[in-house]
Write an enzyme that holds these catalytic residues in place. Sequence first.
Site, PDB file in Angstrom:
ATOM      1  N   SER A 232      62.125 104.223  38.335  1.00 39.01           N
ATOM      2  CA  SER A 232      63.453 103.909  38.478  1.00 39.01           C
ATOM      3  C   SER A 232      64.226 105.420  38.325  1.00 39.01           C
ATOM      4  O   SER A 232      63.972 106.130  39.320  1.00 39.01           O
ATOM      5  CB  SER A 232      64.015 102.946  37.280  1.00 39.01           C
ATOM      6  OG  SER A 232      65.269 102.593  37.609  1.00 39.01           O
TER       7      SER A 232
ATOM      8  N   HIS B 234      64.330  99.089  42.846  1.00 38.84           N
ATOM      9  CA  HIS B 234      64.495  97.922  42.441  1.00 38.84           C
ATOM     10  C   HIS B 234      65.200  97.048  43.651  1.00 38.84           C
ATOM     11  O   HIS B 234      65.959  96.185  43.615  1.00 38.84           O
ATOM     12  CB  HIS B 234      65.582  97.788  41.433  1.00 38.84           C
ATOM     13  CG  HIS B 234      65.396  98.684  40.271  1.00 38.84           C
ATOM     14  ND1 HIS B 234      64.338  98.236  39.467  1.00 38.84           N
ATOM     15  CD2 HIS B 234      65.861  99.544  39.549  1.00 38.84           C
ATOM     16  CE1 HIS B 234      64.288  99.334  38.264  1.00 38.84           C
ATOM     17  NE2 HIS B 234      65.401  99.913  38.402  1.00 38.84           N
TER      18      HIS B 234
END
Length: 199
Positions: free
Chosen positions: A90, A126
């Site tokens: 991330s 994501h």
Amino acid sequence: MTYLGTATGDDPARVATFYGAFAGSAVRASHLSLFPMPTVADVRAHLLAQDVVWVGGGSVANLLAVWRVHGLDEVFQEVWQAGVVLAGVSAGSLCWHVGGTTDSFGPELLPVTDGLALLPHSNGVHHDSEEQRRPVYHRLVADGTLPAGYATDDGVGLVYRGTELVEAVADRPGASAYRVERGPDGDAVERPIRPRRLS
């Protein structure tokens, strides 16, 4: 191998989880926290001594700001050129790229464009698990806010040699990586990249 949890304010629970993941293994685990002060006397020497640097997720905007205060933007350039593997999830993926989409500023996804840019691509994270990630990333690439780049579903990693993507890998079935670039009509064009499944 060392862990940086700057993106979550060096949360002690996450640091402990990192050590727990390698307990009983041959991995020599360490960590570098920057709150309230660096946990090692010589940050540069510590990072250059690693085989792998792993950066956790959280706020990429805060991570970049704190790293720059401590001069880590320049240190990581040297560490990368020395051949240390730089990795993360991330925010820990976004930081090595030019930028991508982030919720660092609130629930509305916004662009971050001041990544370390060791990799001259944008990065979409994501891609499959947060419904706004794909359309916002597409829009930002299409309008030129972000350069062309690579996006990943959760569980997929991008493997670069130098600045070139050599493969994508996945820890689960059905997940993919994607090349996203601006097409001739000014729209974003997404091309799937089939990852190699890790056993």
